[in-house]
Enzyme design. Structure first.
Site, short mmCIF file in Angstrom:
data_model
loop_
_atom_site.label_atom_id
_atom_site.label_comp_id
_atom_site.label_asym_id
_atom_site.label_seq_id
_atom_site.Cartn_x
_atom_site.Cartn_y
_atom_site.Cartn_z
CB SER A 90 -0.92 0.01 1.22
OG SER A 90 -0.17 -0.01 2.42
CE LYS A 125 -7.19 -1.26 2.30
NZ LYS A 125 -7.81 -1.69 3.58
CG HIS A 170 -4.17 -1.96 -0.54
ND1 HIS A 170 -4.80 -0.74 -0.64
CD2 HIS A 170 -3.71 -2.03 0.74
CE1 HIS A 170 -4.72 -0.09 0.51
NE2 HIS A 170 -4.06 -0.86 1.36
#
Length: 452
Positions: A225, A285, A253
């Site tokens: 990230s 996310k 992610h």
């Protein structure tokens, strides 16, 4: 009187003298300095540093770039302080936060189940949607089962803290998320890091250390990230098989971002996902909700559901959050409108434009996360504030989150950004960064004054 021997009178006199002094000596020994009782929160470690940073910012007239209030849904665009901005500071990679189907599912869940399940799932909080989400997460990853936690951070803390013990060794990438480190500390296992993506060093540690430990857990992120680069999954699988270790991959992610259909790093590498022992991910996310999950063998999931304190003693996921995540996951798996391909094209465009403009993007590979390395925390904050004035919202990442020489802006690209938004943002970043570098000597002097 013999030589070296006291007379009776002298002996009685000495005993009396010693006895006379003894109470005072005892009193002195029994009355140490009173222990200081710190009850002010300002005495906590690190508070002085925060106060000095705040004072320096006030002296320089620099507004804080943190805790900016978004006045509407934060997607590719947002509104901050009444101004519409192009937003590169949110994890909404596929633009599903606000998707009509996701919102409708959350609203319907409230009508049927309310806003909370009101108990731990173990005792009275189990609902049909929990099992439905876990089944689909397991299918998405191509493994046997999954378990959902109410927090992404708590997922790593609870899982790692439960499955490892003092007789075990945890090896993790130096840039691993804080939640992994916290879980390792909770477990009592020995913890060692290896340089970022340096699998030669990991191999050397395994060769030297494996036989000393009952279990070894290797923990990496699929997509990092801070730097926006990915792992060499085939080699990691080979290492864990060779040395008899567990491999845990954090896909927080990577879900919806990596691979032709967004199935993550296993799809990128062409690896059977069952060769990874533990998949971890979050719903905050791409899945436009909150919480985290562990996916893997059925025995692992059963063990965590009955033993992991972060699951057993926490309330179950609420209905609206669970149904939002499940609906978003269905949309990712169907990808009927090509969001994954759009995200990947936008990410490549941002990276190519940034490099062409002379910006330092570090090891980024064009997977939704593009850092702009600046090398100075003060300049990162200043640049972020100047960009906001020009309608671009990008968050700075400063020391201690990253080393001081690696201070940066971190840009999150989504499928919903337009080509014009990307081009405009990169051009403005490059322009303001060049202007700031020309002012660097003066800013350095001001910074020195502010630091005292």
């Amino acid at each position: 009187m013999s030589k070296g021997r006291l007379s009776d009178a002298a002996l009685r006199s000495l005993i009396s003298e010693v006895r006379g002094k003894a109470p005072a000596a005892a009193a002195t020994a029994a009355a140490p300095e009173p222990r200081r009782h710190d009850t002010a929160f300002e005495t906590l470690p690190g508070y002085d540093t925060l106060r000095m940073q705040r004072a320096a910012a006030d002296l320089l007239g620099i507004p804080s770039p943190f805790f900016r209030t978004h006045e509407k849904r934060a997607g590719a665009v947002s509104r901050i302080a009444g101004q519409q901005v192009i937003n590169f500071a949110s994890y909404d990679y596929l633009g599903l936060n606000g998707h009509p189907a996701v919102g409708a599912a959350a609203k319907a869940a409230v009508d049927e189940f309310g806003t909370s399940v009101s108990a731990s799932r173990l005792v009275a909080g189990e609902r049909p949607f929990h099992a439905a989400l876990e089944r689909r997460l397991a299918e998405f990853h191509g493994v046997e089962d999954a378990v959902v936690f109410v927090s992404g951070h708590a997922t790593n803390v609870a899982a790692i803290g439960q499955i490892t013990r003092p007789a075990d060794l945890i090896l993790h990438d130096a840039l691993i998320h804080n939640s992994v480190i916290t879980g390792a500390q909770l477990s009592g296992a020995q913890r060692r890091s290896f340089p970022h993506n340096d699998l030669d060093t990991l191999e050397a540690i395994l060769a030297a250390e494996r036989d000393r430990w009952q279990r070894v857990l290797i923990v990496v992120e699929s997509l990092y990230s801070m730097d926006g680069d990915i792992i060499d999954l085939p080699r990691l699988v080979a290492l864990k098989q060779r040395f008899g270790a567990w491999l845990m991959v954090d896909e927080a992610h990577g879900l919806g971002v990596l691979g032709p259909t967004g199935r993550g790093i296993a799809e990128v590498a062409g690896i059977d996902p069952r060769q990874v022992d533990i998949w971890m991910g979050t719903m905050s996310k791409t899945l436009a909700s909150c919480g985290g999950y562990i996916a893997g063998p059925a025995a692992l999931v059963e063990y965590l559901k009955l033993m992991a304190s972060g699951f057993v003693y926490s309330v179950g996921m609420p209905a609206p959050a669970t149904m939002a995540a499940l609906t978003a996951l269905e949309l990712v798996m169907a990808d009927a409108d090509g969001r994954v391909a759009r995200l990947q094209a936008n990410s490549r465009r941002f990276l190519e434009r940034a490099r062409a403009a002379g910006l330092d993007t570090g090891p980024a590979q064009g997977h939704a996360i593009i850092p702009i390395i600046l090398g100075d925390s003060l300049q990162a904050v200043l640049l972020s504030n100047r960009l906001l004035e020009r309608g671009i919202n990008v968050s700075p990442i400063v020391h201690p989150a990253v080393p001081e020489k690696s201070a940066r802006l971190r840009c999150f690209v989504t499928s919903e950004h337009t080509s014009d938004q990307i081009d405009r943002a990169v051009a403005i970043i490059a322009e303001e960064w060049e202007a700031l570098r020309r002012e660097a000597p003066a800013m350095a002097r001001l910074g020195a004054v502010a630091r005292g």
